[in-house]
Design an enzyme around this catalytic site. Structure first.
Site, PDB file in Angstrom:
ATOM      1  N   ASN A   1      16.422 -30.839  13.195  1.00  0.00           N
ATOM      2  CA  ASN A   1      17.519 -30.069  12.609  1.00  0.00           C
ATOM      3  C   ASN A   1      17.698 -30.515  11.156  1.00  0.00           C
ATOM      4  O   ASN A   1      17.952 -31.700  10.886  1.00  0.00           O
ATOM      5  CB  ASN A   1      18.802 -30.318  13.414  1.00  0.00           C
ATOM      6  CG  ASN A   1      19.946 -29.424  12.959  1.00  0.00           C
ATOM      7  OD1 ASN A   1      20.170 -29.237  11.770  1.00  0.00           O
ATOM      8  ND2 ASN A   1      20.693 -28.899  13.910  1.00  0.00           N
TER       9      ASN A   1
ATOM     10  N   ARG B   1      26.069 -31.705  -4.316  1.00  0.00           N
ATOM     11  CA  ARG B   1      25.955 -31.718  -5.772  1.00  0.00           C
ATOM     12  C   ARG B   1      25.681 -30.349  -6.374  1.00  0.00           C
ATOM     13  O   ARG B   1      25.544 -30.219  -7.595  1.00  0.00           O
ATOM     14  CB  ARG B   1      24.812 -32.679  -6.191  1.00  0.00           C
ATOM     15  CG  ARG B   1      25.132 -34.143  -6.034  1.00  0.00           C
ATOM     16  CD  ARG B   1      26.128 -34.633  -7.072  1.00  0.00           C
ATOM     17  NE  ARG B   1      25.621 -34.529  -8.424  1.00  0.00           N
ATOM     18  CZ  ARG B   1      24.946 -35.493  -9.053  1.00  0.00           C
ATOM     19  NH1 ARG B   1      24.685 -36.635  -8.422  1.00  0.00           N
ATOM     20  NH2 ARG B   1      24.536 -35.334 -10.295  1.00  0.00           N
TER      21      ARG B   1
ATOM     22  N   HIS C   1      21.339 -24.586  11.838  1.00  0.00           N
ATOM     23  CA  HIS C   1      22.581 -24.143  12.469  1.00  0.00           C
ATOM     24  C   HIS C   1      23.513 -23.624  11.373  1.00  0.00           C
ATOM     25  O   HIS C   1      24.413 -24.338  10.913  1.00  0.00           O
ATOM     26  CB  HIS C   1      23.224 -25.312  13.216  1.00  0.00           C
ATOM     27  CG  HIS C   1      24.383 -24.922  14.080  1.00  0.00           C
ATOM     28  ND1 HIS C   1      24.705 -25.585  15.239  1.00  0.00           N
ATOM     29  CD2 HIS C   1      25.312 -23.939  13.959  1.00  0.00           C
ATOM     30  CE1 HIS C   1      25.777 -25.039  15.788  1.00  0.00           C
ATOM     31  NE2 HIS C   1      26.171 -24.038  15.009  1.00  0.00           N
TER      32      HIS C   1
ATOM     33  N   ARG D   1      26.583 -21.844   9.693  1.00  0.00           N
ATOM     34  CA  ARG D   1      27.952 -21.511  10.066  1.00  0.00           C
ATOM     35  C   ARG D   1      28.521 -20.522   9.052  1.00  0.00           C
ATOM     36  O   ARG D   1      28.030 -20.433   7.923  1.00  0.00           O
ATOM     37  CB  ARG D   1      28.804 -22.777  10.145  1.00  0.00           C
ATOM     38  CG  ARG D   1      28.461 -23.637  11.375  1.00  0.00           C
ATOM     39  CD  ARG D   1      29.339 -24.869  11.454  1.00  0.00           C
ATOM     40  NE  ARG D   1      29.231 -25.525  12.752  1.00  0.00           N
ATOM     41  CZ  ARG D   1      28.306 -26.424  13.079  1.00  0.00           C
ATOM     42  NH1 ARG D   1      27.384 -26.757  12.196  1.00  0.00           N
ATOM     43  NH2 ARG D   1      28.286 -26.972  14.282  1.00  0.00           N
TER      44      ARG D   1
ATOM     45  N   HIS E   1      26.597 -26.154   5.191  1.00  0.00           N
ATOM     46  CA  HIS E   1      25.312 -26.871   5.102  1.00  0.00           C
ATOM     47  C   HIS E   1      24.205 -25.826   4.965  1.00  0.00           C
ATOM     48  O   HIS E   1      23.945 -25.356   3.865  1.00  0.00           O
ATOM     49  CB  HIS E   1      25.104 -27.843   6.266  1.00  0.00           C
ATOM     50  CG  HIS E   1      25.732 -27.443   7.558  1.00  0.00           C
ATOM     51  ND1 HIS E   1      25.382 -26.308   8.247  1.00  0.00           N
ATOM     52  CD2 HIS E   1      26.699 -28.045   8.290  1.00  0.00           C
ATOM     53  CE1 HIS E   1      26.087 -26.229   9.354  1.00  0.00           C
ATOM     54  NE2 HIS E   1      26.908 -27.263   9.414  1.00  0.00           N
TER      55      HIS E   1
ATOM     56  N   GLU F   1      20.403 -21.966  15.650  1.00  0.00           N
ATOM     57  CA  GLU F   1      21.576 -22.203  16.487  1.00  0.00           C
ATOM     58  C   GLU F   1      22.804 -21.563  15.846  1.00  0.00           C
ATOM     59  O   GLU F   1      22.901 -21.467  14.625  1.00  0.00           O
ATOM     60  CB  GLU F   1      21.848 -23.705  16.620  1.00  0.00           C
ATOM     61  CG  GLU F   1      20.747 -24.500  17.257  1.00  0.00           C
ATOM     62  CD  GLU F   1      21.100 -25.971  17.362  1.00  0.00           C
ATOM     63  OE1 GLU F   1      20.432 -26.672  18.142  1.00  0.00           O
ATOM     64  OE2 GLU F   1      22.037 -26.430  16.673  1.00  0.00           O
TER      65      GLU F   1
ATOM     66  N   THR G   1      31.307 -30.534  13.819  1.00  0.00           N
ATOM     67  CA  THR G   1      29.996 -30.312  14.419  1.00  0.00           C
ATOM     68  C   THR G   1      30.232 -29.750  15.822  1.00  0.00           C
ATOM     69  O   THR G   1      31.368 -29.676  16.285  1.00  0.00           O
ATOM     70  CB  THR G   1      29.182 -31.618  14.476  1.00  0.00           C
ATOM     71  OG1 THR G   1      27.871 -31.345  14.962  1.00  0.00           O
ATOM     72  CG2 THR G   1      29.854 -32.651  15.362  1.00  0.00           C
TER      73      THR G   1
ATOM     74  N   HIS H   1      22.086 -33.459  20.465  1.00  0.00           N
ATOM     75  CA  HIS H   1      23.353 -33.933  19.912  1.00  0.00           C
ATOM     76  C   HIS H   1      23.482 -35.439  20.141  1.00  0.00           C
ATOM     77  O   HIS H   1      23.656 -35.898  21.266  1.00  0.00           O
ATOM     78  CB  HIS H   1      24.575 -33.220  20.504  1.00  0.00           C
ATOM     79  CG  HIS H   1      25.771 -33.300  19.576  1.00  0.00           C
ATOM     80  ND1 HIS H   1      26.056 -32.329  18.651  1.00  0.00           N
ATOM     81  CD2 HIS H   1      26.716 -34.245  19.414  1.00  0.00           C
ATOM     82  CE1 HIS H   1      27.139 -32.651  17.974  1.00  0.00           C
ATOM     83  NE2 HIS H   1      27.550 -33.824  18.421  1.00  0.00           N
ATOM     84  N   ASP H   2      23.386 -36.200  19.063  1.00  0.00           N
ATOM     85  CA  ASP H   2      23.536 -37.656  19.059  1.00  0.00           C
ATOM     86  C   ASP H   2      22.403 -38.400  19.753  1.00  0.00           C
ATOM     87  O   ASP H   2      22.532 -39.600  20.030  1.00  0.00           O
ATOM     88  CB  ASP H   2      24.889 -38.085  19.648  1.00  0.00           C
ATOM     89  CG  ASP H   2      26.056 -37.727  18.740  1.00  0.00           C
ATOM     90  OD1 ASP H   2      25.808 -37.435  17.552  1.00  0.00           O
ATOM     91  OD2 ASP H   2      27.200 -37.722  19.214  1.00  0.00           O
TER      92      ASP H   2
ATOM     93  N   GLY I   1      18.913 -34.062  14.523  1.00  0.00           N
ATOM     94  CA  GLY I   1      19.129 -33.926  13.092  1.00  0.00           C
ATOM     95  C   GLY I   1      19.832 -35.111  12.475  1.00  0.00           C
ATOM     96  O   GLY I   1      19.238 -35.890  11.727  1.00  0.00           O
ATOM     97  N   HIS I   2      21.101 -35.294  12.795  1.00  0.00           N
ATOM     98  CA  HIS I   2      21.917 -36.300  12.112  1.00  0.00           C
ATOM     99  C   HIS I   2      21.310 -37.697  12.206  1.00  0.00           C
ATOM    100  O   HIS I   2      21.146 -38.386  11.193  1.00  0.00           O
ATOM    101  CB  HIS I   2      23.336 -36.301  12.690  1.00  0.00           C
ATOM    102  CG  HIS I   2      24.239 -37.309  12.053  1.00  0.00           C
ATOM    103  ND1 HIS I   2      24.843 -37.101  10.836  1.00  0.00           N
ATOM    104  CD2 HIS I   2      24.619 -38.553  12.458  1.00  0.00           C
ATOM    105  CE1 HIS I   2      25.569 -38.153  10.514  1.00  0.00           C
ATOM    106  NE2 HIS I   2      25.450 -39.051  11.482  1.00  0.00           N
TER     107      HIS I   2
END
Length: 237
Positions: A7, A18, A43, A45, A50, A70, A100, A190-191, A213-214
Protein backbone atom coordinates in the site's frame (compact mmCIF):
# COMPACT_ATOMS: atom_id res chain seq x y z
CA UNK A 1 1.81 -18.96 -1.80
CA UNK A 2 0.78 -15.63 -0.27
CA UNK A 3 1.24 -12.51 -2.37
CA UNK A 4 2.54 -9.20 -1.01
CA UNK A 5 0.69 -6.09 -2.13
CA UNK A 6 2.30 -2.85 -0.96
CA UNK A 7 0.00 0.00 0.00
CA UNK A 8 1.65 3.24 -1.16
CA UNK A 9 -0.67 5.68 0.63
CA UNK A 10 2.08 6.71 3.07
CA UNK A 11 4.34 7.70 0.19
CA UNK A 12 1.58 9.99 -1.07
CA UNK A 13 1.09 11.37 2.47
CA UNK A 14 4.76 12.35 2.57
CA UNK A 15 4.52 13.99 -0.85
CA UNK A 16 1.40 15.93 0.11
CA UNK A 17 3.02 17.25 3.29
CA UNK A 18 5.20 19.58 1.21
CA UNK A 19 3.21 19.88 -1.98
CA UNK A 20 5.04 19.28 -5.22
CA UNK A 21 5.83 15.78 -6.40
CA UNK A 22 8.53 14.41 -4.09
CA UNK A 23 8.44 11.52 -3.48
CA UNK A 24 6.80 10.59 -6.77
CA UNK A 25 4.24 7.82 -6.26
CA UNK A 26 4.56 6.46 -9.79
CA UNK A 27 8.33 6.08 -9.44
CA UNK A 28 7.84 4.51 -6.02
CA UNK A 29 5.38 1.98 -7.42
CA UNK A 30 7.79 1.05 -10.21
CA UNK A 31 10.58 0.52 -7.69
CA UNK A 32 8.37 -1.52 -5.36
CA UNK A 33 7.45 -3.82 -8.23
CA UNK A 34 11.11 -4.14 -9.28
CA UNK A 35 12.01 -5.11 -5.70
CA UNK A 36 9.67 -8.11 -5.92
CA UNK A 37 6.27 -7.03 -4.60
CA UNK A 38 3.41 -8.80 -6.37
CA UNK A 39 0.90 -5.99 -6.13
CA UNK A 40 0.29 -2.31 -5.51
CA UNK A 41 -2.55 -1.14 -3.27
CA UNK A 42 -4.00 2.37 -3.07
CA UNK A 43 -6.81 3.68 -0.91
CA UNK A 44 -8.09 7.01 -2.25
CA UNK A 45 -10.43 8.93 0.02
CA UNK A 46 -12.79 11.73 -0.98
CA UNK A 47 -10.60 14.41 0.67
CA UNK A 48 -7.52 13.06 -1.21
CA UNK A 49 -5.37 13.47 1.89
CA UNK A 50 -2.93 10.88 0.60
CA UNK A 51 -3.51 9.04 -2.70
CA UNK A 52 -5.32 11.31 -5.15
CA UNK A 53 -7.77 10.21 -7.78
CA UNK A 54 -5.32 11.51 -10.39
CA UNK A 55 -2.63 9.20 -8.96
CA UNK A 56 -4.83 6.18 -9.63
CA UNK A 57 -5.18 7.16 -13.27
CA UNK A 58 -1.41 7.65 -13.61
CA UNK A 59 -0.58 4.36 -11.92
CA UNK A 60 -2.82 2.06 -13.93
CA UNK A 61 -0.92 2.11 -17.26
CA UNK A 62 2.55 1.65 -15.71
CA UNK A 63 1.90 -1.25 -13.33
CA UNK A 64 2.96 -4.78 -14.20
CA UNK A 65 1.62 -6.49 -11.08
CA UNK A 66 -1.85 -6.67 -9.56
CA UNK A 67 -3.50 -3.33 -8.89
CA UNK A 68 -5.78 -3.25 -5.84
CA UNK A 69 -7.95 -0.20 -5.20
CA UNK A 70 -9.50 0.08 -1.74
CA UNK A 71 -12.23 2.42 -0.63
CA UNK A 72 -15.78 3.20 0.33
CA UNK A 73 -18.07 2.59 -2.66
CA UNK A 74 -19.52 6.06 -3.06
CA UNK A 75 -20.32 6.98 -6.67
CA UNK A 76 -17.05 8.91 -7.17
CA UNK A 77 -15.09 5.85 -6.07
CA UNK A 78 -17.13 3.48 -8.21
CA UNK A 79 -16.56 5.65 -11.30
CA UNK A 80 -12.82 5.74 -10.55
CA UNK A 81 -12.63 1.95 -10.29
CA UNK A 82 -14.56 1.47 -13.53
CA UNK A 83 -12.14 3.83 -15.27
CA UNK A 84 -8.99 2.23 -13.84
CA UNK A 85 -10.22 -1.36 -14.23
CA UNK A 86 -7.89 -2.85 -11.58
CA UNK A 87 -7.35 -6.52 -10.90
CA UNK A 88 -9.13 -6.15 -7.55
CA UNK A 89 -11.36 -3.71 -5.70
CA UNK A 90 -11.56 -3.94 -1.90
CA UNK A 91 -14.66 -2.42 -0.36
CA UNK A 92 -14.02 -0.64 2.95
CA UNK A 93 -16.72 1.07 5.08
CA UNK A 94 -14.69 4.21 5.81
CA UNK A 95 -16.16 6.71 8.24
CA UNK A 96 -15.68 10.27 7.00
CA UNK A 97 -13.66 11.31 10.06
CA UNK A 98 -11.52 8.15 10.32
CA UNK A 99 -7.75 8.64 10.20
CA UNK A 100 -7.43 5.13 8.80
CA UNK A 101 -9.72 2.13 8.30
CA UNK A 102 -11.04 1.11 11.71
CA UNK A 103 -13.81 -1.45 11.15
CA UNK A 104 -15.03 -4.07 8.74
CA UNK A 105 -18.42 -4.22 7.03
CA UNK A 106 -21.55 -5.44 8.73
CA UNK A 107 -22.21 -7.81 5.85
CA UNK A 108 -25.65 -8.74 7.17
CA UNK A 109 -26.97 -5.21 7.60
CA UNK A 110 -25.51 -4.01 4.30
CA UNK A 111 -25.99 -7.22 2.29
CA UNK A 112 -28.30 -5.78 -0.36
CA UNK A 113 -26.08 -2.74 -0.94
CA UNK A 114 -22.94 -4.87 -1.17
CA UNK A 115 -24.60 -7.31 -3.56
CA UNK A 116 -25.51 -4.47 -5.89
CA UNK A 117 -22.06 -2.89 -5.88
CA UNK A 118 -20.23 -6.20 -6.16
CA UNK A 119 -22.44 -7.28 -9.04
CA UNK A 120 -21.55 -4.10 -10.92
CA UNK A 121 -17.81 -4.60 -10.42
CA UNK A 122 -17.89 -8.28 -11.31
CA UNK A 123 -19.82 -7.47 -14.49
CA UNK A 124 -16.72 -5.47 -15.49
CA UNK A 125 -14.44 -8.41 -14.72
CA UNK A 126 -13.01 -6.87 -11.55
CA UNK A 127 -12.30 -9.23 -8.65
CA UNK A 128 -14.02 -8.07 -5.46
CA UNK A 129 -13.03 -8.27 -1.81
CA UNK A 130 -14.88 -7.11 1.32
CA UNK A 131 -13.05 -5.76 4.38
CA UNK A 132 -14.40 -7.67 7.40
CA UNK A 133 -13.70 -8.13 11.08
CA UNK A 134 -12.67 -11.64 12.20
CA UNK A 135 -16.24 -12.62 12.94
CA UNK A 136 -17.80 -15.86 11.70
CA UNK A 137 -21.18 -14.20 11.09
CA UNK A 138 -19.59 -11.46 8.97
CA UNK A 139 -17.81 -14.09 6.86
CA UNK A 140 -21.08 -15.95 6.36
CA UNK A 141 -22.76 -12.70 5.39
CA UNK A 142 -19.97 -11.89 2.95
CA UNK A 143 -20.50 -15.19 1.17
CA UNK A 144 -24.10 -14.17 0.47
CA UNK A 145 -23.07 -10.96 -1.30
CA UNK A 146 -21.37 -12.68 -4.22
CA UNK A 147 -17.90 -11.35 -3.37
CA UNK A 148 -14.83 -13.23 -4.55
CA UNK A 149 -12.77 -12.64 -1.43
CA UNK A 150 -12.74 -11.17 2.04
CA UNK A 151 -9.94 -9.11 3.57
CA UNK A 152 -9.58 -9.82 7.26
CA UNK A 153 -9.04 -6.63 9.29
CA UNK A 154 -5.96 -7.49 11.37
CA UNK A 155 -5.66 -4.64 13.86
CA UNK A 156 -6.91 -6.73 16.80
CA UNK A 157 -4.37 -9.41 15.93
CA UNK A 158 -1.55 -6.85 15.84
CA UNK A 159 -2.62 -5.40 19.19
CA UNK A 160 -2.96 -8.79 20.87
CA UNK A 161 0.08 -10.46 19.32
CA UNK A 162 2.64 -9.41 21.94
CA UNK A 163 0.54 -10.48 24.92
CA UNK A 164 -1.19 -13.65 23.69
CA UNK A 165 -0.39 -14.54 20.10
CA UNK A 166 -2.36 -17.80 20.16
CA UNK A 167 -5.65 -16.20 21.17
CA UNK A 168 -4.96 -13.19 18.97
CA UNK A 169 -4.68 -15.30 15.84
CA UNK A 170 -7.35 -17.89 16.64
CA UNK A 171 -10.42 -16.03 15.27
CA UNK A 172 -8.54 -15.28 12.06
CA UNK A 173 -7.72 -18.93 11.51
CA UNK A 174 -11.34 -19.89 12.14
CA UNK A 175 -12.63 -17.25 9.73
CA UNK A 176 -10.12 -18.23 7.05
CA UNK A 177 -11.11 -21.89 7.28
CA UNK A 178 -14.79 -21.01 7.01
CA UNK A 179 -14.21 -18.59 4.13
CA UNK A 180 -12.37 -21.28 2.21
CA UNK A 181 -15.23 -23.73 2.78
CA UNK A 182 -17.66 -21.13 1.49
CA UNK A 183 -15.61 -20.61 -1.67
CA UNK A 184 -14.10 -17.27 -0.72
CA UNK A 185 -10.49 -16.22 -1.16
CA UNK A 186 -8.77 -14.81 1.92
CA UNK A 187 -6.77 -11.57 2.07
CA UNK A 188 -5.58 -9.75 5.19
CA UNK A 189 -4.31 -6.34 6.13
CA UNK A 190 -3.88 -3.52 8.65
CA UNK A 191 -0.98 -3.25 11.13
CA UNK A 192 0.77 -6.37 9.88
CA UNK A 193 4.54 -5.92 10.17
CA UNK A 194 7.88 -7.70 10.08
CA UNK A 195 7.34 -8.45 13.77
CA UNK A 196 3.97 -10.18 13.59
CA UNK A 197 3.52 -11.38 10.00
CA UNK A 198 5.39 -14.70 10.24
CA UNK A 199 3.19 -16.05 13.02
CA UNK A 200 0.05 -14.88 11.24
CA UNK A 201 1.07 -16.56 8.00
CA UNK A 202 1.95 -19.81 9.78
CA UNK A 203 -1.38 -19.99 11.61
CA UNK A 204 -3.95 -18.62 9.16
CA UNK A 205 -4.55 -21.07 6.29
CA UNK A 206 -5.59 -20.26 2.73
CA UNK A 207 -4.03 -16.77 2.86
CA UNK A 208 -3.94 -15.48 -0.71
CA UNK A 209 -2.67 -11.94 -0.19
CA UNK A 210 -1.59 -9.44 2.43
CA UNK A 211 -1.77 -5.69 1.90
CA UNK A 212 0.81 -3.80 3.95
CA UNK A 213 1.60 -0.10 3.89
CA UNK A 214 2.20 1.86 7.08
CA UNK A 215 4.52 -0.62 8.77
CA UNK A 216 6.42 -1.48 5.60
CA UNK A 217 7.09 2.14 4.63
CA UNK A 218 8.05 2.97 8.23
CA UNK A 219 10.45 0.01 8.45
CA UNK A 220 11.95 1.05 5.12
CA UNK A 221 13.14 4.29 6.73
CA UNK A 222 15.58 2.18 8.73
CA UNK A 223 16.35 -0.72 6.41
CA UNK A 224 15.74 0.65 2.92
CA UNK A 225 12.77 -0.11 0.71
CA UNK A 226 14.28 -2.95 -1.29
CA UNK A 227 15.62 -4.81 1.75
CA UNK A 228 12.35 -4.37 3.63
CA UNK A 229 10.29 -5.78 0.77
CA UNK A 230 12.68 -8.72 0.46
CA UNK A 231 12.27 -9.42 4.18
CA UNK A 232 8.49 -9.49 3.82
CA UNK A 233 8.72 -11.83 0.86
CA UNK A 234 10.90 -14.23 2.88
CA UNK A 235 8.29 -14.32 5.64
CA UNK A 236 5.53 -15.08 3.15
CA UNK A 237 7.35 -17.77 1.17
Amino acid sequence: MTKLSVNINKIATLRNARGGDVPNVVDAARNIESFGAEGITVHPRPDERHIRYADVKELKPILNTEFNIEGKPIQQFIDLVFDANPAQVTLVPDAEDAITSNAGWDTIKHKDFLKEVIGAFKAKGIRTSIFVDPDIKMVEGAAETGTDRIELYTESYAVGYAEDNLNAVKPYAECAILAHKLGLGVNAGHDLSLTNLKYFKENVPHLAEVSIGHALISEALYHGLEKTIQEYLKLLK
